[in-house]
Structure formats: C-alpha cells, structure tokens
Design a protein around this motif. Structure first.
Motif, short mmCIF file in Angstrom:
data_model
loop_
_atom_site.label_atom_id
_atom_site.label_comp_id
_atom_site.label_asym_id
_atom_site.label_seq_id
_atom_site.Cartn_x
_atom_site.Cartn_y
_atom_site.Cartn_z
N THR A 1 41.38 -35.31 -14.75
CA THR A 1 41.54 -33.74 -13.99
C THR A 1 40.14 -33.88 -13.04
N ALA A 2 39.24 -34.70 -13.07
CA ALA A 2 38.38 -34.77 -11.92
C ALA A 2 39.07 -35.25 -10.63
N ILE A 3 39.97 -36.22 -10.78
CA ILE A 3 40.72 -36.57 -9.63
C ILE A 3 41.47 -35.64 -9.07
N GLU A 4 42.36 -34.86 -10.10
CA GLU A 4 43.29 -34.04 -9.47
C GLU A 4 42.44 -32.82 -8.95
N LEU A 5 41.35 -32.44 -9.43
CA LEU A 5 40.51 -31.14 -8.81
C LEU A 5 39.93 -31.62 -7.52
N ALA A 6 39.68 -32.88 -7.43
CA ALA A 6 38.94 -33.27 -6.17
C ALA A 6 40.08 -33.21 -5.13
N LYS A 7 41.29 -33.78 -5.61
CA LYS A 7 42.48 -33.77 -4.48
C LYS A 7 42.66 -32.42 -4.12
N THR A 8 42.88 -31.16 -4.81
CA THR A 8 43.06 -30.04 -4.45
C THR A 8 41.96 -29.67 -3.46
N VAL A 9 40.57 -29.93 -4.00
CA VAL A 9 39.56 -29.44 -3.00
C VAL A 9 39.73 -30.16 -1.62
N ALA A 10 39.83 -31.64 -1.77
CA ALA A 10 40.06 -32.29 -0.55
C ALA A 10 41.04 -31.71 0.46
N ALA A 11 42.16 -31.48 -0.02
CA ALA A 11 43.62 -31.20 0.53
C ALA A 11 43.34 -29.74 1.26
N ALA B 1 40.47 -28.01 1.79
CA ALA B 1 39.34 -27.76 2.51
C ALA B 1 39.44 -27.55 4.17
N GLY B 2 40.67 -28.14 4.56
CA GLY B 2 41.04 -28.52 5.89
C GLY B 2 39.78 -29.12 6.84
N THR B 3 39.73 -28.59 7.92
CA THR B 3 38.77 -29.24 8.81
C THR B 3 37.79 -28.54 9.44
N VAL B 4 37.66 -27.23 9.05
CA VAL B 4 36.83 -26.28 9.54
C VAL B 4 36.44 -25.26 8.54
N GLY B 5 35.34 -24.61 8.75
CA GLY B 5 34.67 -23.90 7.70
C GLY B 5 33.53 -23.76 7.09
N SER C 1 37.99 -36.71 3.84
CA SER C 1 38.05 -35.34 3.93
C SER C 1 36.66 -34.95 4.32
N ARG C 2 36.36 -33.76 4.49
CA ARG C 2 35.15 -33.15 4.95
C ARG C 2 34.10 -32.71 3.71
N VAL C 3 34.97 -32.84 2.61
CA VAL C 3 34.19 -32.52 1.46
C VAL C 3 33.12 -33.40 0.97
N GLU C 4 31.92 -33.04 0.74
CA GLU C 4 30.81 -33.86 0.53
C GLU C 4 30.57 -34.01 -0.98
N LEU C 5 29.81 -35.04 -1.35
CA LEU C 5 29.54 -35.42 -2.79
C LEU C 5 28.18 -35.55 -3.21
#
Ligand code: PEP
Length: 250
Positions: free
Chosen positions: A18-28, A30-34, A56-60
């Motif tokens: 579920t961590a991988i699934e959640l991260a995939k949703t957020v990464a997909a 989040a797009g490129t701006v914002g 992706s632009r999502v930080e960890l």
C-alpha cells in the motif's frame, strides 16, 4: 516570496504494497508544477517509496532520525542513513514523539543540527496541548518550544529549516484550528524568529500548519498570510485527497 509546501506524514501506517501504491498515486498526480510536495513514509518503506518517486517532483522525508550518525543505538536510524537512501527531509519533534518517546526541545535541537549537517532539511514541529491552550499558555509554550528546538541552529542554517505548527488538540481529532487561530500562532512564531534571527530570515521561513488538514479546509488555512502549507497526517493516506490538498496550495 515563500513557496507553499505540503508534506504527508504517513506515521506508522501502510504496508509495503500500500505504501508503493500510495506513492505511485501521489507521484503520478503531482504533475510538474504547483506547491512543493513531500511524503514521509515509515522508515522501513523509505527505499521502496524512493524508487517509485524517482523522476517525479515528490520529495521524500523520514519521520525521525537519531542525534548521531553511527554507533550502538539499537533500533535507531541516523540522518546519514536517511540521506543515503534518498531522503531530503526529516520530521523532528512531532508531538507523538514528544508524548510517547521522550523527545525534548533539547534532543530536537541536537537532531536538527546533525540532520542539517547531513544535508537533510528538518521539519521541526511545535504545538500546544488543549490544556495549555485552555490555560492561556499557548504563546508561552510555543516560545519555549521553538527557541529550545532551534537552540543549536545558527542563522545561516535556519534558511534550511521548515517549522510545523501542530496544535496537539487538532492532530488526528478532526478538529482543525480555525484559520484565525492558525494565523495567530504562525504570526507569533514568525515574530519570535524575527527577534532571534532577523526580519529577512523570518520572512523567508516556511511555517506549515498541521492538525486535521483535509481537502475541504486546506485552501482557507493555506490562504492565511503566515500559513505556508501543511503537514498532513490522516488525510495523506488517501492519495487523491492528498493531491487535492497539494492543489489547494498552488
Ligand atoms: C500529523 O500527524 O502531523 C498530523 C497533522 O495529523 P492529522 O493530519 O491526522 O491531524
């Protein structure tokens, strides 16, 4: 000009899948701006999530790190280890760590210093309990916590620190601070930082609000002049809802 920032604290939730699934949703999504966006999964899933977020632009971020880099400290993770597996951030002094694991302003400040030395941006959490608020002690508590938690941080390093104002009574309760309450506390914290570190650093300091942030209250909270985004717990476990909160910061 401060950029809005939304970070998700997954706490001790998810499993590997579920961590991988959640991260995939957020990464997909989040797009490129914002707004700047980050997720902080449990330590054991950081590496799996890092692989998903790559490109992706999502930080960890980590949820905690110890105050030294190596040695006989069974069960702990060091800032160097977090950096090694791809973290750029670490939450420090979350109220749950203060309440259940004996975290103090002094330990948070030592942890923040070594986190910075290892290239991690600390998200330093402060916030009053309900009893403290009801006793009229909110500002006193915030003053002690913020000055104590930053006592080892000098001005040049403060620009790499993020603060999270998280009233304990609002965390996980569904009762968020009103926009006015959040603004009042954030302005107070920024004022203290101005006194200690100067106006310019205080104006650039990112101060997140945390405590029952949801898609339907994020825009009003983030619209306050001193609220620069959110540290999101429960609502960060739903990828689509979390992305709506991120969008509220754009
Ligand atoms: C948190 O744990 O940092 C938090 C703000 O939790 P929640 O959003 O669930 O209140």
């Amino acid at each position: 000009m401060r950029r809005k920032f939304v970070a998700g604290n997954w706490k001790m939730n998810t499993n590997r899948a579920t961590a991988i699934e959640l991260a995939k949703t957020v990464a997909a999504g989040a797009g490129t701006v914002g707004a700047r966006v980050a997720v902080c999964p449990p330590a054991v899933y950081l590496e799996a999530v890092a692989a998903v977020l790559a490109g992706s632009r999502v930080e960890l971020g980590g949820q905690n790190a110890y105050l030294t880099n190596a040695g006989a400290f069974t069960g702990e993770n060091s800032p160097a280890m977090l950096k090694d597996i791809g973290c750029g951030l670490v939450i420090l002094g979350h109220s749950e760590r203060r309440q259940f694991f004996g975290e103090t302003d002094e330990s948070v400040s030592k942890k923040a210093k070594i986190a910075l030395e290892n290239g991690l941006e600390p998200i330093v959490c402060v916030g009053e309990t309900l009893q403290e608020r009801q006793a009229g002690k909110t500002f006193e508590v915030l003053r002690t916590q913020i000055l104590g938690s930053l006592q080892s941080i000098d001005a040049p390093n403060l620009s790499r620190v993020v603060i999270a104002y998280e009233p304990v009574w609002a965390i996980g309760t569904g009762v968020n601070a009103t926009p006015d309450q959040a603004q009042e506390a954030h302005a107070f914290l920024r004022g203290l930082i101005a006194e200690k570190y100067g106006l310019s650093l205080s104006q650039n300091l990112v101060i997140l609000y945390g405590g029952s942030v949801k898609a339907d209250n994020a825009a009003t909270l983030f619209g306050q002049p001193d609220v620069d985004g959110g540290l999101v717990g429960g609502a960060a476990l739903d990828g689509k809802g979390f992305l709506q909160i991120v969008a509220a910061g754009a």
